[in-house]
Design an enzyme around this catalytic site. Structure first.
Site, PDB file in Angstrom:
ATOM      1  N   GLY A 144     -16.103 -13.020   0.710  1.00  0.00           N
ATOM      2  CA  GLY A 144     -16.036 -11.689   0.115  1.00  0.00           C
ATOM      3  C   GLY A 144     -15.769 -11.740  -1.373  1.00  0.00           C
ATOM      4  O   GLY A 144     -14.780 -11.204  -1.857  1.00  0.00           O
ATOM      5  N   GLU A 148      -9.863 -14.078  -3.888  1.00  0.00           N
ATOM      6  CA  GLU A 148     -10.703 -13.481  -2.857  1.00  0.00           C
ATOM      7  C   GLU A 148     -11.050 -14.521  -1.803  1.00  0.00           C
ATOM      8  O   GLU A 148     -11.075 -15.732  -2.095  1.00  0.00           O
ATOM      9  CB  GLU A 148     -12.019 -12.973  -3.458  1.00  0.00           C
ATOM     10  CG  GLU A 148     -11.896 -11.809  -4.406  1.00  0.00           C
ATOM     11  CD  GLU A 148     -13.251 -11.317  -4.879  1.00  0.00           C
ATOM     12  OE1 GLU A 148     -13.603 -10.162  -4.607  1.00  0.00           O
ATOM     13  OE2 GLU A 148     -13.964 -12.097  -5.538  1.00  0.00           O
ATOM     14  N   SER A 185       1.010  -9.782  -0.546  1.00  0.00           N
ATOM     15  CA  SER A 185       0.735  -8.351  -0.469  1.00  0.00           C
ATOM     16  C   SER A 185       1.099  -7.692   0.855  1.00  0.00           C
ATOM     17  O   SER A 185       1.278  -6.473   0.911  1.00  0.00           O
ATOM     18  CB  SER A 185      -0.743  -8.080  -0.779  1.00  0.00           C
ATOM     19  OG  SER A 185      -1.574  -8.736   0.160  1.00  0.00           O
ATOM     20  N   LYS A 215       0.804  -1.219   0.000  1.00  0.00           N
ATOM     21  CA  LYS A 215       0.000   0.000   0.000  1.00  0.00           C
ATOM     22  C   LYS A 215       0.844   1.280   0.000  1.00  0.00           C
ATOM     23  O   LYS A 215       0.380   2.332  -0.465  1.00  0.00           O
ATOM     24  CB  LYS A 215      -0.931   0.009   1.207  1.00  0.00           C
ATOM     25  CG  LYS A 215      -2.084  -0.984   1.129  1.00  0.00           C
ATOM     26  CD  LYS A 215      -3.146  -0.507   0.160  1.00  0.00           C
ATOM     27  CE  LYS A 215      -4.426  -1.342   0.274  1.00  0.00           C
ATOM     28  NZ  LYS A 215      -5.475  -0.858  -0.647  1.00  0.00           N
ATOM     29  N   ASP A 227     -17.107 -10.315  -4.027  1.00  0.00           N
ATOM     30  CA  ASP A 227     -17.791  -9.267  -4.791  1.00  0.00           C
ATOM     31  C   ASP A 227     -17.196  -9.088  -6.192  1.00  0.00           C
ATOM     32  O   ASP A 227     -17.927  -8.865  -7.158  1.00  0.00           O
ATOM     33  CB  ASP A 227     -17.775  -7.938  -4.035  1.00  0.00           C
ATOM     34  CG  ASP A 227     -16.384  -7.515  -3.608  1.00  0.00           C
ATOM     35  OD1 ASP A 227     -15.738  -8.269  -2.858  1.00  0.00           O
ATOM     36  OD2 ASP A 227     -15.937  -6.429  -4.018  1.00  0.00           O
ATOM     37  N   SER A 256      -8.882  -0.140   6.604  1.00  0.00           N
ATOM     38  CA  SER A 256      -8.891  -1.091   7.722  1.00  0.00           C
ATOM     39  C   SER A 256      -7.518  -1.270   8.329  1.00  0.00           C
ATOM     40  O   SER A 256      -7.374  -1.907   9.359  1.00  0.00           O
ATOM     41  CB  SER A 256      -9.420  -2.456   7.255  1.00  0.00           C
ATOM     42  OG  SER A 256      -8.513  -3.037   6.328  1.00  0.00           O
TER      43      SER A 256
END
Length: 325
Positions: A212, A208, A308, A57, A214, A82
């Site tokens: 979750g 995923e 990640s 990030k 989506d 989060s």
């Protein structure tokens, strides 16, 4: 004739890489013969758990924040996250000599919250199951004159995250497939832009948590699908709908989505610790889980995996990776 310009390009990612040089870490690529033998492929692990703030990030956060005018930087930055984006924006703000206000869920991992405060940010909490973090952040920004840096829904964020794949492919060359975790979709959007731009035949596989899915549902429907906020140990992927910009990229470039259970994520975290000697947080372990379980499907000869992040405290790690009953 109408043409649509993609929100992020390979040149954007290369520009981000130049901006991040000497600021972000060039993270290591690990190999494991044991892993190769288990999955029947040569696996190259891009370890963003060794990135600043312990996750990819920082790449996107710094790329976006560093482009603000001096006047906007002076007023400060706001973000909602989060945990990992929260830390990334907090550190980017500190590096650039400004302040950050972060909207975080009340149940965010304590270690991520403590690290965010440690980088000098102010935290405003909300209930992730009833509150609207975007609205809260935008209200704060309006009241205080802050600039909001979103966790994924921004071209500069996607370009920064794409430098992860750019570094990997520069180091290892052509891959048959690249697996990345999928939350809001910024990481895989940036990485897909790079991978498909350099090697059009590469297979992009997002991963995923089962609870979750989506993005999987959205890709199947051809439009963004909203689901209830998922309950999963992969807190970085506990989102209810893909980003609009990220989905515009991913619907073109992502080939498949694999799903993994929380127990499979735990097993992958344990495998990484015991056999690879690295600590991986739940969201970062989802692509490894997809490999180990075969959920990623038939694999080509050479496979890249984005690990990640590794932001999980010792107590939580022990709880998740302890012997299952």
């Amino acid at each position: 004739m109408t043409t649509t310009t993609p929100p992020v390009t390979l040149d954007d990612v290369r520009d981000a890489a130049a901006r991040l040089k000497g600021v972000a870490h060039r993270t290591p690529v690990l190999r494991s013969r044991t892993l190769d033998e288990l999955v029947g492929a040569e696996v190259l692990l891009k370890c963003e758990n060794f990135q600043r703030v312990g996750a990819f990030k920082f790449r996107g956060a710094y790329n976006a924040a560093s482009r603000l005018t001096p006047e906007r930087l002076e007023r400060g930055i706001a973000a909602y996250s989060s945990g990992n984006h929260a830390q990334a924006v907090a550190l980017a703000a500190r590096e650039l000599g400004t302040t950050a206000v972060i909207v975080m869920p009340e149940d965010a991992p304590p270690s991520k919250r403590a690290a965010t405060v440690g980088y000098g940010a102010e935290i405003v909490t909300y209930d992730r199951y009833t509150g609207d973090r975007v609205a809260i952040a935008e209200t704060l920004a309006g009241e205080r004159g802050l600039t909001v840096i979103p966790p994924y829904e921004h071209p500069h964020i996607m370009a920064g995250q794409g430098t992860t794949a750019l570094e990997l492919l520069e180091e290892v060359g052509e891959l048959g497939a690249l697996l990345t975790p999928v939350g809001g979709g910024g990481l895989i959007a940036g990485c897909s832009t790079v991978a498909k731009g350099l090697y059009p035949g590469i297979r992009m596989i997002g991963v995923e948590p089962e609870a979750g899915d989506d993005t999987r549902r959205s890709l199947e429907a051809g439009r963004r699908i909203s689901i209830p906020v998922p309950h999963t140990i992969a807190d970085g992927q506990a989102l209810h709908i893909p980003g609009e910009l990220t989905f515009s990229v991913n619907r073109r470039l992502v080939d498949a989505i694999a799903l993994v259970s929380d127990d499979e994520i735990r097993d992958a975290m344990r495998f990484a610790f015991e056999r690879l000697k690295i600590v991986v947080e739940p969201s970062g372990a989802t692509p490894l889980a997809a490999l180990l379980t075969g959920r990623a499907g038939t694999l080509p000869r050479r496979v890249g995996v984005i690990i990640s992040g590794g932001n999980v405290d010792a107590e939580r790690f022990a709880e998740l990776c302890g012997t299952r009953p």
